[in-house]
Enzyme design. Structure first.
Site, mmCIF file in Angstrom:
data_model
loop_
_atom_site.group_PDB
_atom_site.id
_atom_site.type_symbol
_atom_site.label_atom_id
_atom_site.label_comp_id
_atom_site.label_asym_id
_atom_site.label_seq_id
_atom_site.Cartn_x
_atom_site.Cartn_y
_atom_site.Cartn_z
ATOM 1 N N ARG A 287 -11.729 -5.148 -2.002
ATOM 2 C CA ARG A 287 -11.703 -6.777 -2.775
ATOM 3 C C ARG A 287 -12.190 -7.509 -1.661
ATOM 4 N NH1 ARG A 287 -5.306 -6.736 -3.573
ATOM 5 N NH2 ARG A 287 -5.347 -4.873 -2.239
ATOM 6 N N GLN B 56 -10.402 9.886 9.300
ATOM 7 C CA GLN B 56 -9.951 10.331 8.004
ATOM 8 C C GLN B 56 -10.830 10.119 7.007
ATOM 9 O OE1 GLN B 56 -7.214 7.343 6.129
ATOM 10 N NE2 GLN B 56 -5.830 8.881 5.075
HETATM 11 C C1 UD1 Z 1 1.525 -0.103 2.372
HETATM 12 C C2 UD1 Z 1 3.183 0.606 2.273
HETATM 13 C C3 UD1 Z 1 4.104 -0.531 1.776
HETATM 14 C C4 UD1 Z 1 4.064 -1.735 2.645
HETATM 15 C C5 UD1 Z 1 2.466 -2.276 2.474
HETATM 16 C C6 UD1 Z 1 2.579 -3.373 3.555
HETATM 17 C C7 UD1 Z 1 2.922 2.991 2.054
HETATM 18 C C8 UD1 Z 1 2.963 4.234 1.194
HETATM 19 N N1 UD1 Z 1 2.912 1.733 1.613
HETATM 20 O O1 UD1 Z 1 1.186 -0.242 1.213
HETATM 21 O O2 UD1 Z 1 5.240 0.067 1.743
HETATM 22 O O3 UD1 Z 1 4.899 -2.749 2.122
HETATM 23 O O4 UD1 Z 1 1.552 -1.370 3.131
HETATM 24 O O5 UD1 Z 1 1.258 -3.910 3.427
HETATM 25 O O6 UD1 Z 1 2.569 3.130 3.342
HETATM 26 N N2 UD1 Z 1 -4.925 3.156 5.178
HETATM 27 C C9 UD1 Z 1 -5.514 4.151 5.727
HETATM 28 N N3 UD1 Z 1 -5.884 5.325 4.986
HETATM 29 C C10 UD1 Z 1 -5.247 5.519 3.803
HETATM 30 C C11 UD1 Z 1 -4.393 4.428 3.119
HETATM 31 C C12 UD1 Z 1 -4.375 3.333 3.802
HETATM 32 O O7 UD1 Z 1 -6.038 3.957 6.834
HETATM 33 O O8 UD1 Z 1 -5.536 6.649 3.370
HETATM 34 C C13 UD1 Z 1 -4.695 1.917 5.833
HETATM 35 C C14 UD1 Z 1 -5.333 0.778 5.294
HETATM 36 O O9 UD1 Z 1 -6.651 0.795 5.873
HETATM 37 C C15 UD1 Z 1 -4.218 -0.463 5.265
HETATM 38 C C16 UD1 Z 1 -3.058 0.127 5.781
HETATM 39 O O10 UD1 Z 1 -3.315 1.488 5.846
HETATM 40 O O11 UD1 Z 1 -4.942 -0.986 6.507
HETATM 41 C C17 UD1 Z 1 -2.223 -0.057 4.439
HETATM 42 O O12 UD1 Z 1 -2.831 0.741 3.257
HETATM 43 P P1 UD1 Z 1 -2.548 0.154 2.093
HETATM 44 O O13 UD1 Z 1 -3.318 0.812 0.882
HETATM 45 O O14 UD1 Z 1 -3.024 -1.462 2.050
HETATM 46 O O15 UD1 Z 1 -1.156 0.254 1.583
HETATM 47 P P2 UD1 Z 1 -0.269 -0.578 0.439
HETATM 48 O O16 UD1 Z 1 -0.423 0.186 -0.743
HETATM 49 O O17 UD1 Z 1 -0.337 -2.096 0.582
#
Ligand code: UD1
Ligand code: MG
Length: 496
Positions: free
Chosen positions: A23, A83
């Site tokens: 985004r 990852q």
């Molecule tokens: C996640 C949480 C949610 C919380 C929110 C807060 C989970 C399942 N959910 O949701 O409960 O309220 O954060 O912002 O954890 N990332 C990786 N690898 C991945 C996926 C994500 O490195 O495979 C990192 C992203 O870069 C980011 C963070 O983890 O910095 C959160 O990922 P994001 O996809 O934003 O999680 P949410 O769905 O927002």
């Protein structure tokens, strides 16, 4: 918070930084975008370092070729785990934990895109984790609009039962306003065991880190929450609208700190001060001022309006208006501007003056030296009290190399001169206005290096007959008086 909490380090911090950041609509990694003059990843690393982890692990994936080199610059001690495919936060932590190997103790998990999270908050969360004897502690907040966040599920006795993601939540659960920030302290063994049992049977088909809390609770481990009232500290940045909001909030906090410490900020909305800047007492910042990098400003100095200083030191009582400066030093009580340009290595002594449309590069002006108007000074050393006349140019470059110029103490360079480097103008000497100086000048000498004035009688009558200029000449001759206040020196002033 007890002393032991502050001094005892944690085993590791894992920063999640593999996500796409689509985004942002950017060719640059989201984590390299800046808030308050520092990348979001830098903020995350600083907060993490506040809990003094024995190991710092950053999980990278999307645009890792940008994130990893930047990380090496800001935190050479940090390691990275890759990852390759983003299969959820649980999978991301698994990658980080695998790279840490046989680890025991406390593992803190944070995000790379939550720039306002403060080290103090992490310390308080770790403190709560230890005091309560938890296996997992999650940082939570109560927010006005919890849409999109994971919700904290609590039992009747208020203990944390687990987390449900927005997309998986039912109507009642969506009514919960306590959200998961995504920041946690885990006991390493509990985390490892929980991750091994994750399944992607949810709305997003991902491995949710949040499920580890429910699993641990099911195993009888203590799960707790540490709630913060500062909602900004839990807010991530997903697009440039949020980025601007975050910048404004951080700037507001920084300015407020300076104002409380004795700085006058006339217009906080147009004044931008980055985190590393230090400002003395009674500094005044006028509208349109940007202070970046490691800029320092001494007591009582006035900066702005419309001024940008980067990595610049300003002495006490100096005045700097409508100026651009980078890696410059401005001495106490020096006066700079309006419309001055100080480039790297510009050093102004106490009480020196650099005025309108003057550019200074790699040059020193001694105490009280002045270059008040329309000049270029490059690779020059200007002695104390010397005066550089309007329009003086230091010709420091011959198209191949650059050479130094010295103007000695209390010397006077006449207006419109060109000093062709290398050239050494001694202390206590004069350069006649309009000179092109190529040779050294000795103490006490006047150097004149220009054509002498020649007046051609009757030229206007012969060559401009019938013009208004001729008419004016006729009138002036008839009146016979010089302009009042102007001495008409027909002897020539060169004294040579
Ligand atoms: C996640 C949480 C949610 C919380 C929110 C807060 C989970 C399942 N959910 O949701 O409960 O309220 O954060 O912002 O954890 N990332 C990786 N690898 C991945 C996926 C994500 O490195 O495979 C990192 C992203 O870069 C980011 C963070 O983890 O910095 C959160 O990922 P994001 O996809 O934003 O999680 P949410 O769905 O927002
Ligand atoms: Mg998110």
């Amino acid at each position: 918070m007890s002393d032991s909490v502050q001094t005892q380090s944690v085993a590791a911090v894992i920063i999640l930084a593999a996500g796409g950041g689509t985004r942002m609509k950017s060719n640059r990694s989201k984590l390299l975008h800046e808030v308050g003059g520092r990348s979001m990843l830098d903020w995350a690393v600083r907060a993490a370092e506040g809990v003094r982890p024995e190991r710092l692990m950053v999980v990278v994936g999307h645009l890792a070729d940008q994130v990893t080199p930047h990380l090496q610059e800001i935190a050479p001690e940090a390691a990275t785990a890759t990852q390759a495919e983003q299969r959820g936060t649980g999978h991301a932590v698994e990658c980080g934990l695998a790279a840490l190997g046989e680890i025991t103790g406390e593992v803190v998990v944070t995000y790379g895109d939550v720039p306002l999270l403060a080290a103090d908050t992490l310390l308080a969360m770790v403190g709560e984790h230890r005091a309560a004897g938890n296996a997992i502690t999650v940082l939570t907040a109560r927010v006005p609009d919890p849409t999109g966040y994971g919700r904290i599920l609590r039992d009747a006795d208020d203990t944390v039962a687990g987390i449900v993601e927005h997309k998986d939540a039912d109507e009642t659960q969506r009514g919960i306003d306590e959200i998961n920030s995504g920041i946690y302290v885990f006991d390493a063994a509990v985390l490892r065991a929980g991750l091994a049992r994750l399944e992607g049977d949810n709305a997003q088909g991902e491995l949710y880190l949040t499920d580890v809390l429910g699993i641990a609770r099911g195993d009888g481990d203590r799960v707790g929450a540490y709630r913060t009232d500062d909602l900004w500290q839990t807010e991530g940045v997903n697009d440039r609208v949020q980025l601007a909001r975050m910048n404004a909030e951080l700037n507001r906090r920084i300015l407020e700190g300076h104002m409380r410490a004795g700085v006058t900020v006339l217009d906080p909305a147009t004044t931008w001060v980055s985190d590393d800047v230090s400002l003395g007492t009674d500094v005044t910042l006028h509208p349109g001022t940007t202070l970046a990098g490691a800029t320092t400003v001494g007591d009582g100095a006035e900066i702005g309006p419309d001024t940008r200083l980067r990595d610049t030191a300003v002495g006490a009582g100096a005045t700097v208006l409508r100026t651009e400066a980078n890696l410059a030093t401005i001495g106490p009580r020096a006066v700079v501007g309006p419309f001055s340009y100080l480039r790297p290595g510009a050093e102004l002594g106490e009480g020196a003056k650099v005025g309108a449309f003057v550019e200074v590069k790699a040059s020193t002006l001694g105490p009280g030296a002045k270059a008040p108007h329309l000049s270029y000074l490059g690779d020059a050393t200007i002695g104390a009290g010397a005066n550089i006349g309007a329009g003086t140019i230091v010709a420091n470059y011959d198209g191949v190399a650059k050479y130094p110029t010295v103007v000695g103490e209390a010397s006077f360079v006449g207006s419109g001169s060109v000093l062709v480097a290398p050239v050494d103008i001694a202390d206590g000497s004069y350069i006649a206005a309009g000179s092109t100086v190529t040779d050294g000048v000795e103490p006490g000498q006047l150097a004149v290096a220009r054509g002498r004035q020649r007046n051609v009688d009757g030229w206007v009558a012969r060559r401009r007959a019938g013009t208004r200029t001729e008419a004016a000449a006729d009138r002036a001759r008839a009146a016979g008086t010089p302009h009042p206040g102007v001495e008409r020196d027909t002897d020539g002033r060169d004294e040579s």
